[in-house]
Scaffold this motif. Sequence first.
Motif, short mmCIF file in Angstrom:
data_model
loop_
_atom_site.label_atom_id
_atom_site.label_comp_id
_atom_site.label_asym_id
_atom_site.label_seq_id
_atom_site.Cartn_x
_atom_site.Cartn_y
_atom_site.Cartn_z
N GLY A 111 0.82 -1.20 0.00
CA GLY A 111 0.00 0.00 0.00
C GLY A 111 0.86 1.25 0.00
N TRP A 112 0.16 2.39 0.11
CA TRP A 112 0.87 3.69 0.08
C TRP A 112 1.63 3.88 1.38
N THR A 113 2.96 4.18 1.27
CA THR A 113 3.79 4.35 2.45
C THR A 113 4.71 5.56 2.25
N GLY A 114 4.25 6.73 2.67
CA GLY A 114 5.06 7.95 2.63
C GLY A 114 5.74 8.20 1.31
N GLY A 115 7.07 8.52 1.38
CA GLY A 115 7.83 8.83 0.19
C GLY A 115 8.01 7.65 -0.76
N TYR A 116 7.74 6.42 -0.27
CA TYR A 116 7.85 5.25 -1.14
C TYR A 116 6.73 5.20 -2.17
N GLY A 117 5.63 5.93 -1.93
CA GLY A 117 4.48 5.78 -2.80
C GLY A 117 3.86 4.42 -2.58
N ASN A 118 3.47 3.76 -3.66
CA ASN A 118 2.94 2.41 -3.57
C ASN A 118 4.09 1.43 -3.31
N LEU A 119 4.08 0.85 -2.10
CA LEU A 119 5.20 0.02 -1.65
C LEU A 119 4.77 -1.43 -1.43
N VAL A 120 5.67 -2.33 -1.83
CA VAL A 120 5.53 -3.74 -1.48
C VAL A 120 6.74 -4.12 -0.63
N GLU A 121 6.47 -4.72 0.54
CA GLU A 121 7.54 -5.23 1.40
C GLU A 121 7.31 -6.72 1.60
N ILE A 122 8.41 -7.49 1.46
CA ILE A 122 8.31 -8.94 1.59
C ILE A 122 9.29 -9.41 2.64
N ASP A 123 8.81 -10.19 3.57
CA ASP A 123 9.66 -10.82 4.59
C ASP A 123 10.01 -12.22 4.10
N HIS A 124 11.31 -12.47 3.91
CA HIS A 124 11.76 -13.75 3.36
C HIS A 124 12.21 -14.73 4.45
N GLY A 125 12.17 -14.30 5.69
CA GLY A 125 12.63 -15.14 6.77
C GLY A 125 14.14 -15.04 6.94
N GLY A 126 14.61 -15.49 8.11
CA GLY A 126 16.05 -15.45 8.35
C GLY A 126 16.60 -14.05 8.46
N GLY A 178 10.42 -14.67 -8.35
CA GLY A 178 10.05 -14.39 -9.74
C GLY A 178 8.61 -14.02 -9.94
N ASP A 179 7.75 -14.14 -8.90
CA ASP A 179 6.35 -13.75 -9.05
C ASP A 179 6.23 -12.24 -9.29
N ILE A 180 5.30 -11.87 -10.16
CA ILE A 180 5.05 -10.45 -10.42
C ILE A 180 4.23 -9.89 -9.27
N ILE A 181 4.75 -8.86 -8.61
CA ILE A 181 4.10 -8.31 -7.42
C ILE A 181 3.57 -6.90 -7.65
N ALA A 182 4.06 -6.20 -8.70
CA ALA A 182 3.63 -4.82 -8.94
C ALA A 182 4.04 -4.40 -10.35
N LEU A 183 3.58 -3.20 -10.73
CA LEU A 183 3.97 -2.60 -12.00
C LEU A 183 4.73 -1.31 -11.71
N ALA A 184 5.81 -1.08 -12.44
CA ALA A 184 6.68 0.08 -12.20
C ALA A 184 5.93 1.39 -12.41
N GLY A 185 6.31 2.40 -11.64
CA GLY A 185 5.69 3.72 -11.77
C GLY A 185 6.56 4.80 -11.18
N SER A 186 5.90 5.91 -10.75
CA SER A 186 6.64 7.06 -10.21
C SER A 186 5.85 7.72 -9.10
N THR A 187 5.28 6.88 -8.21
CA THR A 187 4.49 7.41 -7.11
C THR A 187 5.40 7.80 -5.94
N GLY A 188 4.86 8.63 -5.03
CA GLY A 188 5.65 9.06 -3.89
C GLY A 188 6.69 10.09 -4.30
N ASN A 189 7.80 10.15 -3.56
CA ASN A 189 8.89 11.09 -3.87
C ASN A 189 9.74 10.52 -5.00
#
Length: 316
Positions: free
Chosen positions: A243-258, A281-292
């Motif tokens: 979701g939208w996270t400050g200057g990141y714009g639309n952000l995806v964060e993934i916890d891989h463990g370890g 390799g899964d598609i998680i988002a489409l590139a853009g220019s949101t946020g800062n």
Amino acid sequence: MNIQTYKRQCQCEVKKLTKQFHALRNNRTGPILITPRQYRRAVITAAAAALLIVIGVVVGIFEYVELQNVREKEVLHEQQLEIMRDKTASLQEKMDKLDSLDQELRQMVKGAETGDSPKGDGGVIDKPKKSPDISKASFNDLLLTTSRMETRVNARVVSFITLKTVLSDTAGEQVREMQQSHKKYESSNYPSIWPVKGTITSKFGYRGNPIGGGTGFHEGVDIAADYGTPIRATASGTVTIAGWTGGYGNLVEIDHGGGFVTRYGHNSMLLVVQGQTVKTGDIIALAGSTGNSTGPHCHYEVRVNGTPTDPMLFLP
């Protein structure tokens, strides 16, 4: 003496003076009589001519001295320029060695067996670029060269600080352990691919802030990409932010463990939701220019135990 006699004498004197005048006019070697007005005019003309001659001589001497000074300055300038060329060439040679050392250190940290360094499209650079020849460079060319070297020096300083951090802190220790052995974590949980293929437009570390000015620490790398380019997960894991996270714009964060977490910022569209499980390799988002952001790209971060780490250490 009567009047007639006096008259004859005057006539004789007039004739005598007339003869003398004609003789004087016809005799070129004799003295020339001039009027006082003519004399004054001649004196003024002679004085003006003398003054012009003096002025001409003074101007000539001044121009000659000035020309000699200009020639001496040109010789001195050329000598100084040659010294600058030599020093700049020496600095360029040292910078080339620093670049090579930086590449070798990065490969040592990555655990690679070759001396190649990564580049933005996911490939490697076979040999470091050699600095251009400046043996005939002008002053403006030298200024441009020194400006470029200053940029290279700043980049190397940031790079060496990053390498020092990686080699000394806990995050760096875990990175080396993961590169030497995958027994502790599954290989699919280790960030090992590029989120998107493209050119690195901004590296990890201190940089000039593109928005608002000043200097800040860039916690990831920016990879240029067109709008709508698919962004892929670099390792398997669970989506913790979508979701939208400050200057990141639309952000995806993934916890891989370890202790491994990756972030993908400035997306135009998100294709995953929080809590979703994804694979490498899964598609998680489409590139853009949101946020800062100043243009379409993917801001990619790798965090080890919460510490931002240079993503280039993980990219193939």
